[in-house]
Design an enzyme around this catalytic site. Sequence first.
Site, PDB file in Angstrom:
ATOM      1  CB  THR A  53      -0.926   0.002   1.230  1.00 12.45           C
ATOM      2  OG1 THR A  53      -1.719  -1.185   1.189  1.00 12.45           O
ATOM      3  CG2 THR A  53      -1.838   1.214   1.255  1.00 12.45           C
ATOM      4  CE1 TYR A 141       2.994  -8.215   2.187  1.00 12.22           C
ATOM      5  CE2 TYR A 141       4.567  -6.588   1.424  1.00 12.22           C
ATOM      6  CZ  TYR A 141       3.284  -7.002   1.573  1.00 12.22           C
ATOM      7  OH  TYR A 141       2.244  -6.216   1.122  1.00 12.22           O
ATOM      8  CE  LYS A 169       1.308  -7.127   5.259  1.00 19.16           C
ATOM      9  NZ  LYS A 169       0.782  -7.592   3.952  1.00 19.16           N
TER      10      LYS A 169
END
Length: 303
Positions: A53, A141, A169
């Site tokens: 993001t 990630y 994550k």
Amino acid sequence: MMAGDATMQFQGLSAFPITPADPQGHVDTAALRRLLRRLADAEVDSIGLLGSTGTYAYLNRAERRRAVEAAVAELGGAVPLLVGIGALRTDDAVRHGQDAKAAGADAVLLAPVSYTPLTEAEVFEHFATVARAVDLPVVIYNNPGTTHFTFSNELIVRLSQVPGVVAVKNPAPDAAAVKAELAALRAGVKPGFSIGYSGDWKATEALLAGGEAWYSVVGGLFPAPLMQLVRAARAGDAAEARRLNAALQPLWDLFIAHSSLRVVYAAANLLGLTDAAPPRPILPLDEPVKRQVAEVMRALGLR
């Protein structure tokens, strides 16, 4: 959460804001600091700077470092700062990690960015090299939607044994699968390794199943309702957490239809916090959809 502490736990709401920048890729640090101040004032558990993001992949090294320096200056150590350092080349990821460390970040978030599809052996070496070279905790990630690489449970377990790799994550699975996935991972990862989830519209069930952290896009702009939801989940109040999640369904529908990135850029601009567009070739939402975003914000009382 202190820098360099390999036993640190990642838990609660990790809020991921956009990184407003001009069309040439120069970060608007004043707008970024406004966004970060909202998050600090809401007492989020951590902030994820330069995530997907935060469009890290579209920013050069100098601008990434400027963003981290601005964040550290704004937060003053009040909120733990997790910084994305993904890059195509391992040596570039190392340099981004070292820059983040020098600027004052608390941890780094590493995605296996690639053009040529990567093997598990290559991803393992990539992470092990970065973890050795960057004196900060490393969060895996796992974001196959952007990297086109999916971590197997076996690879996550193996990486959890690498010194400095402390958390993952993961994309949140469907509610029916999350308990089994958590159990499978916890059976293999080292003690204290944090398992957290992204994918805002699925993350509530992941938290209720026992996931430690919610890595959230909407939390990066509207932290207050997300903090309410996380507190309910932490308290074991599943009914309240699900009620709060259901109330946000109009926003989740927009995310699913138009991508969370485009929607959150539009929302930040509508709030007057930024005047930024996503980096090209990503285009802003067209006007009819922006009006839908504004209507959903009004209906949900998001401000």
